[in-house]
Scaffold this active site. Structure first.
Site, PDB file in Angstrom:
ATOM      1  N   LYS A   8      45.697 -15.097 -27.460  1.00  0.00           N
ATOM      2  CA  LYS A   8      44.596 -14.150 -27.245  1.00  0.00           C
ATOM      3  C   LYS A   8      43.348 -14.863 -26.741  1.00  0.00           C
ATOM      4  O   LYS A   8      42.665 -14.394 -25.817  1.00  0.00           O
ATOM      5  CB  LYS A   8      44.269 -13.415 -28.553  1.00  0.00           C
ATOM      6  CG  LYS A   8      45.326 -12.425 -29.013  1.00  0.00           C
ATOM      7  CD  LYS A   8      45.157 -11.079 -28.333  1.00  0.00           C
ATOM      8  CE  LYS A   8      46.120 -10.063 -28.926  1.00  0.00           C
ATOM      9  NZ  LYS A   8      45.963  -8.725 -28.348  1.00  0.00           N
TER      10      LYS A   8
ATOM     11  N   TYR B 152      51.330 -14.949 -23.023  1.00  0.00           N
ATOM     12  CA  TYR B 152      51.107 -13.804 -23.904  1.00  0.00           C
ATOM     13  C   TYR B 152      52.415 -13.029 -23.984  1.00  0.00           C
ATOM     14  O   TYR B 152      53.484 -13.574 -23.729  1.00  0.00           O
ATOM     15  CB  TYR B 152      49.926 -12.979 -23.356  1.00  0.00           C
ATOM     16  CG  TYR B 152      49.390 -11.930 -24.299  1.00  0.00           C
ATOM     17  CD1 TYR B 152      49.130 -12.225 -25.632  1.00  0.00           C
ATOM     18  CD2 TYR B 152      49.135 -10.638 -23.849  1.00  0.00           C
ATOM     19  CE1 TYR B 152      48.640 -11.266 -26.496  1.00  0.00           C
ATOM     20  CE2 TYR B 152      48.635  -9.672 -24.711  1.00  0.00           C
ATOM     21  CZ  TYR B 152      48.399  -9.991 -26.034  1.00  0.00           C
ATOM     22  OH  TYR B 152      47.911  -9.036 -26.886  1.00  0.00           O
TER      23      TYR B 152
ATOM     24  N   ASP C 245      42.151  -5.499 -32.751  1.00  0.00           N
ATOM     25  CA  ASP C 245      42.734  -5.222 -31.442  1.00  0.00           C
ATOM     26  C   ASP C 245      43.917  -4.277 -31.537  1.00  0.00           C
ATOM     27  O   ASP C 245      44.148  -3.469 -30.643  1.00  0.00           O
ATOM     28  CB  ASP C 245      43.153  -6.536 -30.776  1.00  0.00           C
ATOM     29  CG  ASP C 245      43.539  -6.352 -29.321  1.00  0.00           C
ATOM     30  OD1 ASP C 245      42.809  -5.648 -28.601  1.00  0.00           O
ATOM     31  OD2 ASP C 245      44.572  -6.910 -28.899  1.00  0.00           O
TER      32      ASP C 245
ATOM     33  N   ARG D 235      52.525  -9.098 -39.414  1.00  0.00           N
ATOM     34  CA  ARG D 235      53.132  -8.107 -38.511  1.00  0.00           C
ATOM     35  C   ARG D 235      52.922  -8.568 -37.070  1.00  0.00           C
ATOM     36  O   ARG D 235      52.127  -8.025 -36.328  1.00  0.00           O
ATOM     37  CB  ARG D 235      52.489  -6.730 -38.729  1.00  0.00           C
ATOM     38  CG  ARG D 235      53.219  -5.595 -38.039  1.00  0.00           C
ATOM     39  CD  ARG D 235      52.320  -4.404 -37.859  1.00  0.00           C
ATOM     40  NE  ARG D 235      51.170  -4.690 -37.017  1.00  0.00           N
ATOM     41  CZ  ARG D 235      51.198  -4.692 -35.682  1.00  0.00           C
ATOM     42  NH1 ARG D 235      52.320  -4.451 -35.023  1.00  0.00           N
ATOM     43  NH2 ARG D 235      50.087  -4.943 -34.988  1.00  0.00           N
TER      44      ARG D 235
END
Length: 636
Positions: A255, A184, A350, A237
Site C-alpha cells: 500500500k 499489489y 481503506d 483478514r
C-alpha cells in the site's frame, strides 16, 4: 570537512566520543568528531554535536594502545571477541563510496557520473560504463518480463526497492499497469501467504504482544521522524485469504509503495506496521518458517489495550496530523477501531471507506451509460462485511445528499445478502451491529439467486471474498430484467472474484457493464472487444492521503470520501465509455491522484479541518508540486 550520510552514524553510548575519518589528507585536514550527550529519553537522546578538529586535536582523543591495524579504535572488543562472546553491534563509518552504493535512497548504480565517482570514492567499486536511469529501467523491465512466475517478479521488485529506491519507483510509475498487479493485488496475496519463506529484509515495524508497555520505544527505533502516513494491519483478514498473522506485512508495504508511486508521498514519510497478536491459522502455527508469534490470537481487553497503547504512542511520537490507515482487520475489530478513534485521530479504513469511495465513483460513472440517478436504482450486495456495508453506507449518504431525503429512507434502496441469506428485519436480533441498518421488511430469502429474482436489482455488487458465486443463473437473471446490468465482482485476489470478466460478458450476451477488484484481460465476444474495468482502491487512497497531508487535515470526514469519488468519476471520458470502461486507465494515475487530492483538500478547508494555512490559491498545482518524483539527483 568530511560529510556524513544518514547511515554513517547509527548509535553511540552516552558521553562517548567517536572519530569519523580513516583517510587523512595531511596534518591540516579537518575531521568531523561526533559527540553524543547524555540525557533522558526525549531530551536529547541521539542528539549529535558536530565539531571540526584538526589532525593533532583528534590524535589527543585516541589511545594508541587500543587501536588495531588501520587506526580503527577497538573500544568494544569486536576484533578480540570469540563467537560465544557478546559484542555491541556499533556501526560507525565514513560516508564512503562503498556505503553509498548500499544506501537505497541515494544509490544510482551505474548512473553515477565520472565526476561523482571521483568525488564520492566510487572508482573501482563500479564497472567503467555509465548508464542513465532510462537505460537501467529498460534493462530491468527486460529482466522482469523473463520471469514466468508472478511471485518471482514480486521478489525482484522488493529486492530493487531495498537496493535502489528511486529506480524502483520510476519503474512502477512508468509501467504502472504492468507492475501494479505485481506489487499489489493479486500477487501480494500470494506473497503474504509465503511471506515466511521469501522474507529477506524487514520492511517496516513489527509490534507484537512482547512490546506491551514499550510501543513508544519501538516507534522511536524507526530511523525516520517525519512520518506522514502509517498503514497498519493485524493480519487477521488479508484480502480474501483470511488470517495470515504476521505475514500480512506484505499489505502495508504494498500500500505504501502505491502511496509514493501513485500519490507522490515521499518514501521516507511512509511507515508500514504489523501488529502481531498471534494467529488462529493452524497451518502457520505449525510452519517452521513462520515469522510471527506462535500463539492463538489475543482478543478482548488484551487486544484493545495493545491497540490503544499503539494509537496513543503514534500520536505522541508523530503528532496530530499523521494519517493512520487501518488495513485488513477483521470485521469485529475494523468497525470498532474506526468508530473509537475517528474523533481523536486522523484515521482511515481503506477496506470500509476506500473501497466505498472507489465503487461509488464507478457507479456514478456507469449511470452515464445506463441513465437514471442513484436514487432510481436498486442495489444488491453479496457480502455484508466491511467492504459491503461501507459501500452501501456511502451510496446511501450520497443519495441522501442528492435528494435531501433522510438517510434511513435511502438505505431502503439497498439490500445485502450474507452467508445466511437476505438480511431482513426478522433476523435483526441476531445480526451484528453494522448489519442492522440494512435489515428491511421482506420475507426470508436463503440464497443469492432467489434474492436477485425477488429484489430485481439494477446493480449487483460482490464483496463476499468467495469465488464464483455470481453463477451463470445469477448473471442471466440480472440480464433478463436489465438492458445493461451493472455487475461489480470486487473480491480479491483473482481466485476469489465472484465471477470472471469473460463469464460476465458471455452470460449477459455482451450487455453487462462489468468491473472487478483484481485485473482481468480484455474479452472478445461476438467480434467485439470488451475491456473490463478494475475497481481498485489504488485509484482513491493515494490521492486521498495526499489531500489530507497537503491540507494538514486533523480528521477524516465522510464528505471528503464523497469529494474523492466525485473527482474520480469526473476523470472518465466519453472515449472510456465507448470502450465499456467506468474507470479511467491507470496510465494517468498521478494526474488522477492530484485531482483527487485537490478535491479532498478543498473539502478539508471547507469543513474547517485543515491546519495548513494560508490555503493555496490553486490546490491542483500545489498538489502536483508536492508530489515526489523518482528521478536521480546529482551529487556534489
Amino acid at each position: 570537512m568530511l560529510s556524513l550520510n544518514r547511515s554513517s552514524f547509527v548509535k553511540c553510548r552516552e558521553n562517548d566520543t567517536r572519530l569519523f575519518g580513516s583517510q587523512l589528507r595531511g596534518a591540516a585536514t579537518r575531521l568531523v568528531v561526533v559527540r553524543c550527550g547524555s540525557g533522558r529519553r526525549g531530551e536529547g537522546k541521539g542528539r549529535r554535536v558536530v565539531m571540526e578538529s584538526t589532525h593533532e586535536e583528534v590524535e589527543a582523543l585516541m589511545d594508541p594502545k587500543n587501536t588495531v591495524g588501520g587506526g580503527v579504535e577497538d573500544t568494544y572488543g569486536e576484533d578480540r571477541a570469540t563467537e560465544d562472546q557478546l559484542v555491541t553491534p556499533w556501526t560507525v563509518s565514513v560516508a564512503s563510496g562503498y556505503s553509498l552504493l548500499r544506501d537505497p535512497r541515494h544509490n544510482k548504480e551505474l548512473a553515477f557520473t565520472e565526476k561523482e565517482r571521483d568525488a564520492h570514492y566510487l572508482r573501482g567499486l563500479l564497472p567503467p560504463a555509465v548508464a542513465c536511469q532510462d537505460l537501467q529501467e529498460k534493462k530491468l523491465m527486460h529482466i522482469l518480463r523473463q520471469y514466468k512466475v508472478p511471485l518471482q517478479r514480486y521478489m525482484a521488485m522488493m529486492d530493487l526497492q531495498e537496493s535502489n529506491e528511486r529506480l524502483f519507483y520510476k519503474l512502477l510509475i512508468d509501467n504502472v499497469e504492468e507492475l501494479l498487479p505485481v506489487v499489489y493485488t493479486p500477487t501480494v496475496g500470494e506473497a503474504c501467504q509465503k511471506y515466511g519463506c521469501i522474507f529477506r529484509h524487514p520492511q517496516g515495524l513489527f509490534i507484537s504482544l512482547k512490546e506491551r508497555g514499550k510501543i513508544l520505544e519501538v516507534l522511536r527505533n524507526w530511523p525516520e521522524r517525519s512520518i506522514q502516513v502509517i498503514v497498519v494491519t493485524d493480519g487477521e483478514r488479508i484480502l480474501g485469504l483470511g488470517d495470515l498473522g504476521c505475514q500480512g506485512m506484505g499489505i502495508p508495504v504494498g500500500k505504501l509503495s502505491l502511496y509514493t508511486a501513485l500519490g507522490g508521498l515521499r518514501p521516507s514519510a511512509c511507515l508500514p506496521i504489523t501488529i502481531d497478536v498471534g494467529t488462529n491459522n493452524e497451518q502457520l502455527l505449525n510452519d517452521e518458517f513462520y515469522i510471527g508469534l506462535r500463539q492463538r490470537r489475543a482478543t478482548g481487553q488484551e487486544y484493545a489495550d495493545l491497540l490503544h497503547e499503539f494509537m496513543c504512542a503514534v500520536k505522541q511520537n508523530y503528532g496530530e496530523k499523521v494519517l493512520i490507515q487501518f488495513e485488513d482487520f477483521a470485521n469485529h475489530n475494523a468497525f470498532d477501531l474506526l468508530a473509537k478513534y475517528t474523533k481523536t485521530h486522523l484515521v482511515f479504513n481503506d477496506d470500509i471507506q476506500g473501497t466505498a469511495s472507489v465503487v461509488l465513483a464507478g457507479i456514478v460513472a456507469a449511470l452515464k451509460l445506463v441513465g437514471g440517478t442513484l436514487a432510481e436504482h436498486t442495489y444488491l450486495f453479496l457480502g455484508a462485511g466491511e467492504a459491503g456495508t461501507g459501500i452501501a453506507e456511502l451510496i446511501a449518504l450520497e443519495m441522501s445528499r442528492q435528494t435531501n431525503a433522510p438517510i434511513e429512507e435511502c438505505r431502503k434502496k439497498i439490500w445485502l445478502v450474507d452467508s445466511k441469506g437476505l438480511i431482513v428485519s426478522s433476523r435483526k436480533e441476531s445480526l451484528q451491529h453494522f448489519k442492522k441498518p440494512w435489515a428491511h421488511e421482506h420475507e426470508p430469502v436463503n440464497n443469492l439467486l432467489s434474492a436477485v429474482q425477488a429484489i430485481k436489482p439494477t446493480i449487483l455488487i460482490g464483496t463476499s471474498g468467495v469465488g464464483r458465486t455470481f453463477t451463470k443463473d445469477v448473471v442471466e437473471a440480472m440480464a433478463s430484467f436489465n438492458q445493461k446490468p451493472i455487475i461489480l465482482a470486487l473480491s480479491n485476489p483473482t481466485s476469489q472474484s465472484e465471477c470472471t470478466a469473460e463469464e460476465a460478458y458471455t452470460w449477459s450476451k455482451g450487455r453487462a457493464i462489468f468491473a472487478s477488484g483484481s485485473p482481468f484481460d480484455p474479452v472478445e465476444y461476438e467480434g467485439k472487444i470488451f475491456v473490463p474495468g478494475q475497481a481498485n482502491n489504488a485509484y482513491i487512497f493515494p490521492g486521498f492521503g495526499l489531500g489530507l497531508v497537503i491540507s494538514g487535515a486533523i480528521r477524516v470526514h465522510d464528505d471528503m470520501l464523497l469529494a474523492a469519488s466525485e473527482a474520480l468519476a469526473q476523470q472518465v471520458t466519453q472515449e472510456h465509455f465507448d470502450r465499456g470502461l467506468i474507470y479511467p486507465p491507470f496510465t494517468n494515475i498521478r494526474k488522477i491522484s492530484a485531482k483527487i487530492s485537490a478535491n479532498v483538500a478543498s473539502k478539508a478547508y471547507e469543513l474547517g479541518l485543515a491546519s495548513r494555512l494560508p490555503r493555496p490559491e490553486n490546490l491542483m498545482k500545489y498538489a502536483e508540486s508536492c508530489m515526489y518524483t523518482p528521478l536521480y539527483r546529482s551529487y556534489r
